[in-house]
Design a protein around this motif. Structure first.
Motif, mmCIF file in Angstrom:
data_model
loop_
_atom_site.group_PDB
_atom_site.id
_atom_site.type_symbol
_atom_site.label_atom_id
_atom_site.label_comp_id
_atom_site.label_asym_id
_atom_site.label_seq_id
_atom_site.Cartn_x
_atom_site.Cartn_y
_atom_site.Cartn_z
ATOM 1 N N THR A 249 0.824 -1.225 0.000
ATOM 2 C CA THR A 249 0.000 0.000 0.000
ATOM 3 C C THR A 249 0.851 1.266 0.000
ATOM 4 N N GLN A 250 2.186 1.113 0.026
ATOM 5 C CA GLN A 250 3.056 2.284 0.086
ATOM 6 C C GLN A 250 3.142 2.963 -1.288
ATOM 7 N N ASP A 251 3.495 4.256 -1.257
ATOM 8 C CA ASP A 251 3.557 5.057 -2.491
ATOM 9 C C ASP A 251 4.611 4.541 -3.461
ATOM 10 N N TYR A 252 5.749 4.064 -2.945
ATOM 11 C CA TYR A 252 6.807 3.621 -3.857
ATOM 12 C C TYR A 252 6.379 2.394 -4.657
ATOM 13 N N ILE A 253 5.463 1.588 -4.096
ATOM 14 C CA ILE A 253 4.941 0.436 -4.825
ATOM 15 C C ILE A 253 4.046 0.915 -5.972
ATOM 16 N N THR A 254 3.223 1.903 -5.681
ATOM 17 C CA THR A 254 2.359 2.465 -6.727
ATOM 18 C C THR A 254 3.190 3.039 -7.866
ATOM 19 N N THR A 255 4.266 3.737 -7.520
ATOM 20 C CA THR A 255 5.156 4.312 -8.528
ATOM 21 C C THR A 255 5.812 3.220 -9.364
ATOM 22 N N ALA A 256 6.288 2.166 -8.695
ATOM 23 C CA ALA A 256 6.952 1.073 -9.407
ATOM 24 C C ALA A 256 5.996 0.369 -10.359
ATOM 25 N N LEU A 257 4.754 0.148 -9.916
ATOM 26 C CA LEU A 257 3.764 -0.487 -10.781
ATOM 27 C C LEU A 257 3.413 0.413 -11.963
ATOM 28 N N ALA A 258 3.363 1.730 -11.705
ATOM 29 C CA ALA A 258 3.054 2.680 -12.780
ATOM 30 C C ALA A 258 4.155 2.714 -13.837
ATOM 31 N N LYS A 259 5.382 2.395 -13.431
ATOM 32 C CA LYS A 259 6.502 2.382 -14.378
ATOM 33 C C LYS A 259 6.553 1.101 -15.203
ATOM 34 N N GLY A 260 5.637 0.184 -14.942
ATOM 35 C CA GLY A 260 5.565 -1.020 -15.758
ATOM 36 C C GLY A 260 6.089 -2.280 -15.101
ATOM 37 N N LEU A 261 6.551 -2.206 -13.859
ATOM 38 C CA LEU A 261 7.019 -3.412 -13.169
ATOM 39 C C LEU A 261 5.831 -4.292 -12.791
ATOM 40 N N SER A 262 6.003 -5.588 -12.927
ATOM 41 C CA SER A 262 4.949 -6.510 -12.513
ATOM 42 C C SER A 262 4.942 -6.650 -10.991
ATOM 43 N N GLN A 263 3.847 -7.213 -10.475
ATOM 44 C CA GLN A 263 3.751 -7.389 -9.021
ATOM 45 C C GLN A 263 4.858 -8.306 -8.512
ATOM 46 N N ARG A 264 5.196 -9.331 -9.280
ATOM 47 C CA ARG A 264 6.272 -10.234 -8.866
ATOM 48 C C ARG A 264 7.601 -9.494 -8.800
ATOM 49 N N GLU A 265 7.877 -8.668 -9.803
ATOM 50 C CA GLU A 265 9.136 -7.908 -9.822
ATOM 51 C C GLU A 265 9.200 -6.929 -8.659
ATOM 52 N N HIS A 270 11.801 -4.988 -4.277
ATOM 53 C CA HIS A 270 11.636 -3.955 -3.255
ATOM 54 C C HIS A 270 11.072 -4.474 -1.929
ATOM 55 N N VAL A 271 9.991 -5.266 -2.033
ATOM 56 C CA VAL A 271 9.274 -5.646 -0.814
ATOM 57 C C VAL A 271 10.113 -6.535 0.093
ATOM 58 N N ILE A 272 10.812 -7.519 -0.494
ATOM 59 C CA ILE A 272 11.609 -8.437 0.328
ATOM 60 C C ILE A 272 12.606 -7.678 1.192
ATOM 61 N N ARG A 273 13.264 -6.705 0.596
ATOM 62 C CA ARG A 273 14.258 -5.927 1.337
ATOM 63 C C ARG A 273 13.607 -5.168 2.494
ATOM 64 N N ASN A 274 12.384 -4.672 2.271
ATOM 65 C CA ASN A 274 11.744 -3.827 3.271
ATOM 66 C C ASN A 274 11.016 -4.617 4.365
ATOM 67 N N ILE A 275 10.767 -5.907 4.145
ATOM 68 C CA ILE A 275 10.149 -6.708 5.207
ATOM 69 C C ILE A 275 11.197 -7.481 6.008
ATOM 70 N N MET A 276 12.473 -7.284 5.686
ATOM 71 C CA MET A 276 13.548 -7.985 6.404
ATOM 72 C C MET A 276 13.509 -7.648 7.895
ATOM 73 N N GLU A 277 13.209 -6.392 8.211
ATOM 74 C CA GLU A 277 13.149 -6.003 9.621
ATOM 75 C C GLU A 277 12.020 -6.733 10.344
#
Length: 354
Positions: A249-265, A270-277
């Motif tokens: 739900t974060q803004d950077y995800i919306t931006t990445a999807l808008a640039k053409g990245l798939s949900q898997r990409e 991005h997500v794996i790195r940010n859920i490490m904590e």
């Protein structure tokens, strides 16, 4: 240096607390700690016994009850049994059970003295008495053979399933339903279900597919392994699913999807790195839960591991329980320190500057 000092102090406090709590039963007195009753033959007298037991006095001549130095009833009983005309030394029950901090501290002092001389306690099984120091290393290895693989498998499997559930919505709904069911099952019930499955598989195949109980040199692996993997894995899966949903739900995800990245990409870049904590925050609790599951599995499979020696009905832990509890705590502390080090390596620390 400050962090190392803090970890060291917290570890020592934890070990000390476990040592104190594992010996709390010694604070409850059911037998007088300074009275000894001795049966005497007609050839011996109370005075002769007192003369050969230094520090003892006659309390009740008719009942042959003697006062001995505080807390030394067992030692004086062993001395008395070797005297001529003496047989069956016994403790004297108190009129009403009571709590004695004096006896508790006295017992702790004795234990620490024994530990400093390499005496880690005794275990009685049948007519045999076993020194804890002779089996503690073997016991640790036995427990670690299924605890460490089970914990690692549980962590990896829960991470992979949480990612798969986020990529494939249909699989996600199925896994979330299974997670909801497993979350509501107590650990002992889950272990019982695994045991029943093992029994039915044995009956269907006519072969001992999964070993249910420890006998001889045959030690169950599958049941404790599954218990250690599944129970903390359920906790990690639920935590990561919520973390991934939060990140999506974060803004950077919306931006990445808008640039053409798939949900898997997006998830893998991005997500794996940010859920490490989130993963490293839940791992200490999951490890503690895995240790508890391990102890329950050992008890139900009658395995003489670190947890089994504490609760097994096959052995009488005369003075072994504190050592096994301390070993379990040290094992948990080592894992917690490992997670803290991994957090330093993989989690980005953000500090505000003045």
């Amino acid at each position: 240096m400050k962090i190392i000092l803090k970890w060291g102090i917290l570890s020592l406090i934890t070990i000390a607390a476990v040592f104190l709590l594992s010996n709390i039963s010694k604070a409850f007195i059911l037998e007088a700690p300074d009275l000894l009753r001795i049966n005497l033959s007609s050839e011996s007298t109370n005075e002769e016994v007192v003369s050969q037991l230094p520090g003892s006095t006659i309390v009740d001549a008719s009942r042959h009850i003697f006062s001995v130095p505080y807390g030394r009833v067992d030692d004086y009983g062993k001395l008395a049994i070797n005297l001529p005309g003496v047989f069956l030394p016994r403790t004297v029950p108190v009129e009403k059970p009571e709590i004695s901090f004096r006896y508790y501290l006295f017992s702790l002092k004795d234990l620490l003295h024994d530990y400093s001389h390499g005496e880690l306690g005794l275990i009685r099984t049948g007519n045999y008495v076993i020194q804890v120091k002779s089996i503690v290393t073997e016991t640790i290895i036995r427990t670690c053979t299924y605890f460490i693989p089970g914990l690692i498998t549980g962590v990896l499997l829960s991470v992979l399933l949480s990612l798969l559930a986020s990529i494939r919505s249909a699989i996600g709904r199925l896994l979330d339903s299974v997670h909801a069911v497993l979350s509501g099952l107590p650990d002992f019930l889950l272990i019982i279900l695994i045991q029943l499955m093992s029994i039915y598989l044995t009956r269907l195949t006519g072969r001992n597919v999964i070993l249910v109980a420890h006998y001889g040199n045959n030690i169950p692996f599958t049941i404790p392994f599954l218990a250690i993997s599944l129970i903390p894995g359920v906790l990690i899966y639920g935590t990561l699913r919520l973390a991934i949903e939060r990140e999506m739900t974060q803004d950077y995800i919306t931006t990445a999807l808008a640039k053409g990245l798939s949900q898997r990409e997006v998830i893998f870049r991005h997500v794996i790195r940010n859920i490490m904590e989130d993963l490293l925050m839940v791992l200490p609790k999951a490890t503690t839960l895995a240790l508890a599951s391990m102890a329950v599995a050992e008890a139900m499979c009658d395995i003489l591991g670190l947890g089994g020696y504490i609760v097994s009905s096959r052995v009488q832990n005369i003075s072994a329980t504190p050592i096994f509890c301390i070993v379990l705590v040290i094992l948990a502390i080592l894992f917690h320190i490992t997670y803290a080090l991994l957090s330093k390596l993989f989690v980005v620390q953000i500090k505000e500057s003045a």
